[in-house]
Write an enzyme that holds these catalytic residues in place. Structure first.
Site, mmCIF file in Angstrom:
data_model
loop_
_atom_site.group_PDB
_atom_site.id
_atom_site.type_symbol
_atom_site.label_atom_id
_atom_site.label_comp_id
_atom_site.label_asym_id
_atom_site.label_seq_id
_atom_site.Cartn_x
_atom_site.Cartn_y
_atom_site.Cartn_z
ATOM 1 N N SER A 97 3.010 10.140 0.187
ATOM 2 C CA SER A 97 2.022 10.907 -0.573
ATOM 3 C C SER A 97 1.584 12.127 0.239
ATOM 4 O O SER A 97 1.361 13.209 -0.320
ATOM 5 C CB SER A 97 0.824 10.019 -0.909
ATOM 6 O OG SER A 97 1.267 8.912 -1.658
ATOM 7 N N ARG A 111 9.060 1.085 4.779
ATOM 8 C CA ARG A 111 10.044 2.138 5.053
ATOM 9 C C ARG A 111 10.585 2.040 6.463
ATOM 10 O O ARG A 111 11.659 2.536 6.743
ATOM 11 C CB ARG A 111 9.372 3.518 4.906
ATOM 12 C CG ARG A 111 8.907 3.843 3.519
ATOM 13 C CD ARG A 111 7.946 5.005 3.531
ATOM 14 N NE ARG A 111 6.699 4.669 4.201
ATOM 15 C CZ ARG A 111 5.752 5.534 4.515
ATOM 16 N NH1 ARG A 111 5.898 6.803 4.229
ATOM 17 N NH2 ARG A 111 4.645 5.120 5.102
HETATM 18 N N1 COA Z 1 5.952 1.962 -1.102
HETATM 19 C C1 COA Z 1 4.704 2.105 -0.631
HETATM 20 N N2 COA Z 1 4.294 3.152 0.086
HETATM 21 C C2 COA Z 1 5.169 4.101 0.333
HETATM 22 C C3 COA Z 1 6.485 4.023 -0.109
HETATM 23 C C4 COA Z 1 6.883 2.917 -0.859
HETATM 24 N N3 COA Z 1 8.116 2.774 -1.333
HETATM 25 N N4 COA Z 1 7.143 5.071 0.306
HETATM 26 C C5 COA Z 1 6.271 5.793 0.943
HETATM 27 N N5 COA Z 1 5.054 5.218 0.976
HETATM 28 C C6 COA Z 1 3.880 5.800 1.628
HETATM 29 C C7 COA Z 1 2.790 6.194 0.686
HETATM 30 O O1 COA Z 1 3.109 7.377 -0.006
HETATM 31 C C8 COA Z 1 1.615 6.364 1.625
HETATM 32 O O2 COA Z 1 1.731 7.599 2.292
HETATM 33 P P1 COA Z 1 0.470 8.374 2.927
HETATM 34 O O3 COA Z 1 -0.006 7.539 4.074
HETATM 35 O O4 COA Z 1 1.032 9.664 3.305
HETATM 36 O O5 COA Z 1 -0.599 8.469 1.866
HETATM 37 C C9 COA Z 1 1.853 5.217 2.594
HETATM 38 O O6 COA Z 1 3.242 4.928 2.518
HETATM 39 C C10 COA Z 1 1.128 3.977 2.179
HETATM 40 O O7 COA Z 1 0.145 4.259 1.239
HETATM 41 P P2 COA Z 1 -0.122 3.445 -0.071
HETATM 42 O O8 COA Z 1 1.020 2.528 -0.388
HETATM 43 O O9 COA Z 1 -0.511 4.384 -1.137
HETATM 44 O O10 COA Z 1 -1.289 2.535 0.328
HETATM 45 P P3 COA Z 1 -2.319 2.532 1.493
HETATM 46 O O11 COA Z 1 -1.684 2.075 2.746
HETATM 47 O O12 COA Z 1 -3.138 3.737 1.490
HETATM 48 O O13 COA Z 1 -3.148 1.358 0.830
HETATM 49 C C11 COA Z 1 -4.576 -0.495 0.599
HETATM 50 C C12 COA Z 1 -3.720 0.364 1.523
HETATM 51 C C13 COA Z 1 -5.276 0.342 -0.461
HETATM 52 C C14 COA Z 1 -3.714 -1.539 -0.082
HETATM 53 C C15 COA Z 1 -5.588 -1.140 1.560
HETATM 54 O O14 COA Z 1 -6.320 -0.136 2.236
HETATM 55 C C16 COA Z 1 -6.548 -2.060 0.825
HETATM 56 O O15 COA Z 1 -6.225 -3.198 0.622
HETATM 57 N N6 COA Z 1 -7.735 -1.540 0.442
HETATM 58 C C17 COA Z 1 -8.731 -2.301 -0.249
HETATM 59 C C18 COA Z 1 -9.843 -2.743 0.696
HETATM 60 C C19 COA Z 1 -9.404 -3.956 1.503
HETATM 61 O O16 COA Z 1 -9.198 -5.029 0.996
HETATM 62 N N7 COA Z 1 -9.296 -3.763 2.817
HETATM 63 C C20 COA Z 1 -8.915 -4.799 3.733
HETATM 64 C C21 COA Z 1 -7.467 -4.661 4.086
HETATM 65 S S1 COA Z 1 -7.085 -5.726 5.447
#
Ligand code: COA
Length: 163
Positions: A128, A90
């Protein structure tokens, strides 16, 4: 066959996520939407609930499969044999976060690659967290979450709302 993996917390899945999933599904044969845990976050919905919400929101897309995992992203990436991971960005700060994550994942798995899709500008302010905040105070979240999961999200997040 090209397959992509779209991971996220999806707590809850938003219209922004839906837009990324739809566009990603068009550029591959198979898209895995993977509901995962980010250790820095506490969740309103548990993993199973988040998986179910994604399934409902994505049910019309034939080449999409939703799975949940409490493990490492790279392990699933290898297990599913994907060509790349997809993430939506974004803003510049999202880009920095994605670059950092991609670098760490590449160290763990040299075959790891990521495709970044630019979020649609009208959806780029949805997150979210904003959905949870607005719903908590009883505001209208219909423009932020897919219609298929609206009631589910409202029932859970709108405190004091008569059922
Ligand atoms: N696409 C994606 N995210 C969007 C978006 C869009 N078009 N528009 C808005 N967003 C927001 C989401 O709503 C979210 O908001 P929030 O922070 O208020 O909750 C934020 O951008 C990103 O969240 P999300 O896409 O749901 O994912 P995340 O960043 O929480 O997820 C993981 C990250 C789960 C992929 C990461 O933590 C992971 O890989 N976990 C597994 C363990 C691992 O391997 N860790 C090592 C990583 S180096």
């Amino acid at each position: 066959m090209t397959s992509l993996l779209f991971p996220g917390s999806f707590d809850p899945f938003t219209r922004g996520h839906l837009n990324i999933a739809r566009r990603a599904a068009k550029i591959c044969d198979k898209l895995y939407v993977v509901v995962m845990n980010n250790r820095k976050k506490t969740y309103a919905f548990d993993l199973e609930e988040r998986v179910n919400m994604c399934k409902l929101a994505l049910q019309d897309l034939d080449n999409v499969e939703v799975v949940g995992s409490d493990g490492l992203l790279v392990d699933l990436f290898k297990e599913l044999g994907c060509n790349a991971v997809v993430r939506g960005i974004r803003s510049e700060s999202d880009y920095r976060y994605e670059a950092e994550m991609a670098l760490a994942n590449k160290l763990l798995c040299p075959d790891y690659d990521v495709t970044l899709l630019l979020c649609r500008s009208d959806l780029s302010l949805i997150s979210s967290s904003i959905v949870k905040e607005v719903a908590h105070y009883g505001g209208d979240i219909s423009g932020m979450v897919p219609g298929e999961i609206l009631k589910l999200v409202e029932d859970r997040l709108m405190k004091g709302r008569p059922l």
